[in-house]
Each structure stands twice: as C-alpha cells, then as structure tokens.
Design a protein around this motif. Sequence first.
Motif, PDB file in Angstrom:
ATOM      1  N   ARG A   1       0.766  -1.426   0.046  1.00  0.00           N
ATOM      2  CA  ARG A   1       0.080  -0.015  -0.009  1.00  0.00           C
ATOM      3  C   ARG A   1       1.009   1.215  -0.071  1.00  0.00           C
ATOM      4  O   ARG A   1       0.654   2.185  -0.776  1.00  0.00           O
ATOM      5  N   LEU A   2       1.990   1.386   0.924  1.00  0.00           N
ATOM      6  CA  LEU A   2       2.763   2.452   0.953  1.00  0.00           C
ATOM      7  C   LEU A   2       3.435   2.872  -0.341  1.00  0.00           C
ATOM      8  O   LEU A   2       3.665   3.886  -0.777  1.00  0.00           O
ATOM      9  N   ALA A   3       3.972   1.439  -0.835  1.00  0.00           N
ATOM     10  CA  ALA A   3       4.919   1.682  -1.933  1.00  0.00           C
ATOM     11  C   ALA A   3       4.142   2.350  -2.901  1.00  0.00           C
ATOM     12  O   ALA A   3       4.872   3.216  -4.004  1.00  0.00           O
ATOM     13  N   ILE A   4       3.017   2.002  -3.234  1.00  0.00           N
ATOM     14  CA  ILE A   4       2.237   2.872  -4.338  1.00  0.00           C
ATOM     15  C   ILE A   4       1.592   3.717  -4.117  1.00  0.00           C
ATOM     16  O   ILE A   4       0.506   4.633  -4.731  1.00  0.00           O
ATOM     17  N   GLY A   5       1.553   4.439  -2.701  1.00  0.00           N
ATOM     18  CA  GLY A   5       0.927   5.744  -2.295  1.00  0.00           C
ATOM     19  C   GLY A   5      -0.464   5.727  -1.760  1.00  0.00           C
ATOM     20  O   GLY A   5      -1.251   6.689  -1.857  1.00  0.00           O
ATOM     21  N   ALA A   6      -0.922   4.501  -1.486  1.00  0.00           N
ATOM     22  CA  ALA A   6      -2.146   4.301  -1.255  1.00  0.00           C
ATOM     23  C   ALA A   6      -2.360   3.587   0.084  1.00  0.00           C
ATOM     24  O   ALA A   6      -2.670   2.330   0.203  1.00  0.00           O
ATOM     25  N   PRO A   7      -2.114   4.123   1.265  1.00  0.00           N
ATOM     26  CA  PRO A   7      -2.112   3.461   2.474  1.00  0.00           C
ATOM     27  C   PRO A   7      -3.468   3.064   3.068  1.00  0.00           C
ATOM     28  O   PRO A   7      -3.525   2.333   3.963  1.00  0.00           O
ATOM     29  N   ASP A   8      -4.423   3.547   2.505  1.00  0.00           N
ATOM     30  CA  ASP A   8      -6.127   3.026   2.818  1.00  0.00           C
ATOM     31  C   ASP A   8      -6.412   2.247   1.879  1.00  0.00           C
ATOM     32  O   ASP A   8      -7.707   1.993   1.873  1.00  0.00           O
ATOM     33  N   LEU A   9      -5.540   1.588   0.927  1.00  0.00           N
ATOM     34  CA  LEU A   9      -6.285   0.814  -0.140  1.00  0.00           C
ATOM     35  C   LEU A   9      -7.043  -0.367   0.353  1.00  0.00           C
ATOM     36  O   LEU A   9      -6.549  -1.215   1.051  1.00  0.00           O
ATOM     37  N   PRO A  10      -8.473  -0.506  -0.075  1.00  0.00           N
ATOM     38  CA  PRO A  10      -9.050  -1.745   0.386  1.00  0.00           C
ATOM     39  C   PRO A  10      -8.614  -2.887  -0.077  1.00  0.00           C
ATOM     40  O   PRO A  10      -7.871  -3.016  -1.165  1.00  0.00           O
ATOM     41  N   VAL A  11      -8.490  -4.068   0.879  1.00  0.00           N
ATOM     42  CA  VAL A  11      -7.777  -5.331   0.548  1.00  0.00           C
ATOM     43  C   VAL A  11      -9.037  -6.135   0.896  1.00  0.00           C
ATOM     44  O   VAL A  11      -9.463  -6.291   1.965  1.00  0.00           O
ATOM     45  N   CYS A  12      -9.150  -7.481   0.029  1.00  0.00           N
ATOM     46  CA  CYS A  12     -10.037  -8.332   0.341  1.00  0.00           C
ATOM     47  C   CYS A  12      -9.338  -9.608   0.087  1.00  0.00           C
ATOM     48  O   CYS A  12      -8.549  -9.875  -1.069  1.00  0.00           O
ATOM     49  N   ALA A  13      -9.211 -10.729   1.050  1.00  0.00           N
ATOM     50  CA  ALA A  13      -8.341 -11.798   0.854  1.00  0.00           C
ATOM     51  C   ALA A  13      -9.220 -13.161   1.061  1.00  0.00           C
ATOM     52  O   ALA A  13     -10.159 -12.892   1.947  1.00  0.00           O
ATOM     53  N   MET A  14      -8.818 -14.282   0.738  1.00  0.00           N
ATOM     54  CA  MET A  14      -9.639 -15.534   0.749  1.00  0.00           C
ATOM     55  C   MET A  14      -8.655 -16.533   0.449  1.00  0.00           C
ATOM     56  O   MET A  14      -7.778 -16.806  -0.472  1.00  0.00           O
ATOM     57  N   PRO A  15      -8.862 -17.696   1.446  1.00  0.00           N
ATOM     58  CA  PRO A  15      -7.872 -18.850   1.191  1.00  0.00           C
ATOM     59  C   PRO A  15      -8.553 -19.692   0.045  1.00  0.00           C
ATOM     60  O   PRO A  15      -9.854 -19.713  -0.141  1.00  0.00           O
TER      61      PRO A  15
END
Length: 499
Positions: A137-151
């Motif tokens: 997130r920090l590397a692309i300048g978006a520290p609040d970027l939504p993230v969704c994960a799933m196994p």
Amino acid sequence: MRDLVIIAGEWPQEAGDQATHVPKGDVRVIHAEGDMPLSDLPPGPEREIAIGVENARAKGDPPVDIVALGKPGAQLKKNWDPAHERRLFAKSVRHLLNILQTGDHRLTGLLWLAAPQGEPAGDAQRALFAFLIERLRLAIGAPDLPVCAMPVHTRATEARSSYTQNPGLKNYVRASPPRKTSPTLADFGMALARALPGAAKDSPWAATREVRWLWKGDMYQAWMSRPADAEDTHWIVVFPHLTGEGINGFEIPAFGQTAFEKRGVQTIFIRSRLSNWFQDDEVFAMGAALREALPDGARVTTYGASMGGYGALLLSDLIRAERVVAIAPQFTLDPATVPFERRWRVSRERIGRFHHDLRDHMSPPAAKFVFYDSLDKDRHHIALMQPDDTFRLIRFPGASHQILRFLQETGCLGDFLTALTDPDAGFDDLHTKARAARDRSPIYWLSVFRHFKGHNPACAAAALRLCVDIEGPKAKYTRRFAKLPPEWRTSPAVPQEVT
C-alpha cells in the motif's frame, strides 16, 4: 477513467481453463506483454480469476483494468517477502508504478488469494502477510487501499486455518469462499470481487481516488491523488516533514495524506527518502515535473511543516504557487548562518553546507502564511527570510515547534485544514481561538515549563503539573519532576503569571 483491480497471492501452480463463459464487458488485463482484452488472454489461472472479477461487477460500473501480480505457484514466504528486493514484491511495485504513471486509473482495491496451508497458519505468517500488504500500500502511495483476501481451498482443506484470518489490517475483509463442491478459480475471483466493497466501509473514499505518479527519483517521489468526480481547480502540493534517522521516507505515508484524502482534496504528495532539506538538484527537476502535470489555470497552495515548510517556500516560485502555508519553517541549517540552531544534529552534519538560498527561490507574488512560536528559536529563522508585505506571520506563543499538535490540542486543527483547503480563505480567527483554548494544551504548558524553569521554578513546576493533569503521568514529565525541589513540586496553586 478506469477502475484498477489488483490481483495477487498464491494461486495454484497448474490450473485448467475451467471458465465456460468469457464476459463481453470493457475489461483489459495488464501484464508483462502489455494490455489486452480479457477475451484475448490465453488460458490459465490469470485469465480465470479475471473472468470471475468481471462477472462480479454490476451493470453500469466503470470500465476496469485488471493487473495480476505474481505467478502460479508463488508462496507467501518464498516469493512475496518484501525483505527480498529482487523477488516478486519489488517487481510488482515497479509494475504498478508504471501503470499508475498514465493517470488513467482510480485504485479500487487489491484481491489476495492464499494457498491452503498444510498446517494451521501461525502468528508469524499473519504478521508477514500484514507487513506485505502495508508495504505494498505504502509503496504505491495508497495507505488506505481496500484489501480483500480469501484462502483458495478444496473440501479437504476448507477447515484449515489461514493467515488471512485476523491479520490486524485496516480497510480489510476476509471473503467467504464459494459454496460449491468443486469451485473454480473464476468462482474465487467472483467471490473476492463481490466482497471487496466491504473493505472500504471505514474509509469509503479510499476506493474512489484517481492516482497518477509524477516522479520516481533517487531522493523524491511524487504523485497526484484526487477524487474521481473532482471539479475544483485548487491543488495542494504537500511537502514531507522530517523523518527519523534510519527510516526510509519512501516507506511511510505522505505527510497528512489520510486527512487530505478524507476531505476530498486534490493533492500532490511528495516523499523524501532522507531528511535532506531538499539540498540537491533533483528537487528542482521534480518541481518542474509537478508544474507540468498541474492543469492549466490551477490554483496552487504549497504546504509543509518544519523541513516541509522550507520545501513549500523553496519550490513556490517554480511551481507558481498562489499561496504558501509554511508551519515553523527553517531558513537554513547551515551553522555558518544559524549558529544558534542545535536541533536535527544528525541531519545538519550529513547535509553540511546548504546549496540553496531560500530568498532566491520564494515566489515574490505568492501570499505566504507562516505559522511559528514567537518565543521559540524559530523566530530567528523567520527574521532571516526578510519578510515583506506578502508574508502573513501568524504567531502562537508557547506552541513551540509543534504548531500542528498545538492546534489539535486547542481544537483548532479542523479550522486550520478547512482554511488550508480553501484558496480564498485566510487564518484570521485561528490565533484568537487557539489562544482562548491554550490552557487545554500540554504542548503550551510544557513550553511554559521550559520558559520558567531557569528563573521561576515554582511556575515551572505548576506548568508541568498541568501537563500531567491534561495528558497523564508520562515518563518524560516524571523525569522532569524528579529534578525539581520538593517544595516546588507540591506547590498547590498555579501562579498568575503562568496563565
């Protein structure tokens, strides 16, 4: 403007092309060979997951670009660990920044697929996953970027624990896997994409920002961030403040980033790898690139605190700023010019002689709002700038160098940000309002303590006790109390001259 959905993680080493229908929407997949319509993508896991993402999108959604990071068979520890600069993480960051240079996208979110684990996931895996997401997130300048994960599981692995459970991330959801006996990767992609909007529930603005990277240099990074529906012509260029020694400034959020993005402000954020007070030539090359990127007719405010305040003044002419807002800026750190300056020793010694004379680069016509404590040594820096009638000197006695914290403690920070984001607003009432509320500010009472401790220890002790009353018995106050005589520490009243 196109949505950008990032897909990453650990999809299977081998996967057949099980999707039976390729959607006909305006979908492009961005990968190493270039951009291509989803229908032209060769069979494989990347195509199948992308099909699932597109199938989850509602009619009328903006066109979407899907970028798949990684490779089949990639593993969290082996391939994604950010500590390994030549592996998948670093390559993915470079790929994303190249995409974000076009200015064609709003960052919608990141979808992460996690391979089933042979054993229940431990805290170390969860910590590595959280570290990876935050760094990305920090590397692309978006520290609040939504993230969704799933196994990604089968019936045999469904019950096993995954490192995607409770990683302690903000703007994060763990999606429910597809309810099928033998789900395909397209099913997993669709389930992830449908759950993604829930990741932005705490920061709904995080998935509606247009992002365009403007500069990727050795010392500086800069990017534009604006609401997708922005029409205002006002832009704020935000300069970085001091970063701690040993901290890479590229790995922390931009100064004030969350506050500006939450308010829907059109912003250019700048990061500096080191606290160098912009003493190089790259800063002017970057400034020229920023000016070129700003739209015609844009009204520009440059803004920063401390080192950032210096930068806001330094580039004000090059960027053609209409207004400068500088919080406790310096004129220089060069000991030959400011022998009184003893702060930031490590940075001063590393920089040595200052190469830029601030007076040669400040915009002559720009309105310069300079905030400082008129009792602090910052006042000497302001005097060296030789303020003329374009300067608006806003004094906060007792605020020390921590002007923004003082404004927060006095309940004035919101008023300050409102005025900052309005190019026609001034800060006329801020001083009066902050002064009326300064008795609730620990920073103010700590400044009073420093002022009185040499010649009126009783007043100093009373001020220090007020810091404790407001902020609690912190260790720094306890240490200072311990150095005062007992009769001063127990003085019951606050002398009138303190208030």
